[in-house]
Write a protein that holds these residues in place. Sequence first.
Motif, mmCIF file in Angstrom:
data_model
loop_
_atom_site.group_PDB
_atom_site.id
_atom_site.type_symbol
_atom_site.label_atom_id
_atom_site.label_comp_id
_atom_site.label_asym_id
_atom_site.label_seq_id
_atom_site.Cartn_x
_atom_site.Cartn_y
_atom_site.Cartn_z
ATOM 1 N N UNK A 9 0.829 -1.204 0.000
ATOM 2 C CA UNK A 9 0.000 0.000 0.000
ATOM 3 C C UNK A 9 0.859 1.247 0.000
ATOM 4 N N UNK A 10 1.946 1.227 0.761
ATOM 5 C CA UNK A 10 2.834 2.378 0.797
ATOM 6 C C UNK A 10 3.387 2.695 -0.579
ATOM 7 N N UNK A 11 3.772 1.664 -1.314
ATOM 8 C CA UNK A 11 4.301 1.858 -2.661
ATOM 9 C C UNK A 11 3.216 2.392 -3.594
ATOM 10 N N UNK A 12 1.988 1.898 -3.462
ATOM 11 C CA UNK A 12 0.900 2.389 -4.304
ATOM 12 C C UNK A 12 0.658 3.874 -4.063
ATOM 13 N N UNK A 13 0.690 4.296 -2.798
ATOM 14 C CA UNK A 13 0.481 5.703 -2.497
ATOM 15 C C UNK A 13 1.614 6.550 -3.053
ATOM 16 N N UNK A 14 2.846 6.059 -2.970
ATOM 17 C CA UNK A 14 3.982 6.818 -3.488
ATOM 18 C C UNK A 14 3.882 6.963 -5.005
ATOM 19 N N UNK A 15 3.475 5.904 -5.699
ATOM 20 C CA UNK A 15 3.332 5.960 -7.152
ATOM 21 C C UNK A 15 2.219 6.921 -7.531
ATOM 22 N N UNK A 16 1.087 6.859 -6.835
ATOM 23 C CA UNK A 16 -0.031 7.769 -7.117
ATOM 24 C C UNK A 16 0.385 9.213 -6.871
ATOM 25 N N UNK A 17 1.126 9.471 -5.796
ATOM 26 C CA UNK A 17 1.603 10.820 -5.509
ATOM 27 C C UNK A 17 2.535 11.310 -6.605
#
Length: 83
Positions: A9-17
């Motif tokens: 989830x952390x990686x998904x948020x970083x990619x979306x950001x």
Amino acid sequence: MSLHYNKTNGMQFMIADFFSSLRARVYDDEVRKWISVVGVDFIGKKLVNKMTSTNLLEYGNMLVQEQKNRNQDAPSFRVQFVN
């Protein structure tokens, strides 16, 4: 979502950001190009002459909906105090 870091989830948020920031940068650059073509002194006239009250209400409603969507997609955090 708990306060514990989840790598996926952390990686998904970083990619979306990252892509959100990239999109914002592209829009900023396009607006700067448009301003350089139109000229700073004529921006207001160009914007006002192209906007009707219906357009403004439509854009305002789109912003409200976008904010609601962002609030729904935002992670909620639960904090657990452990002794």
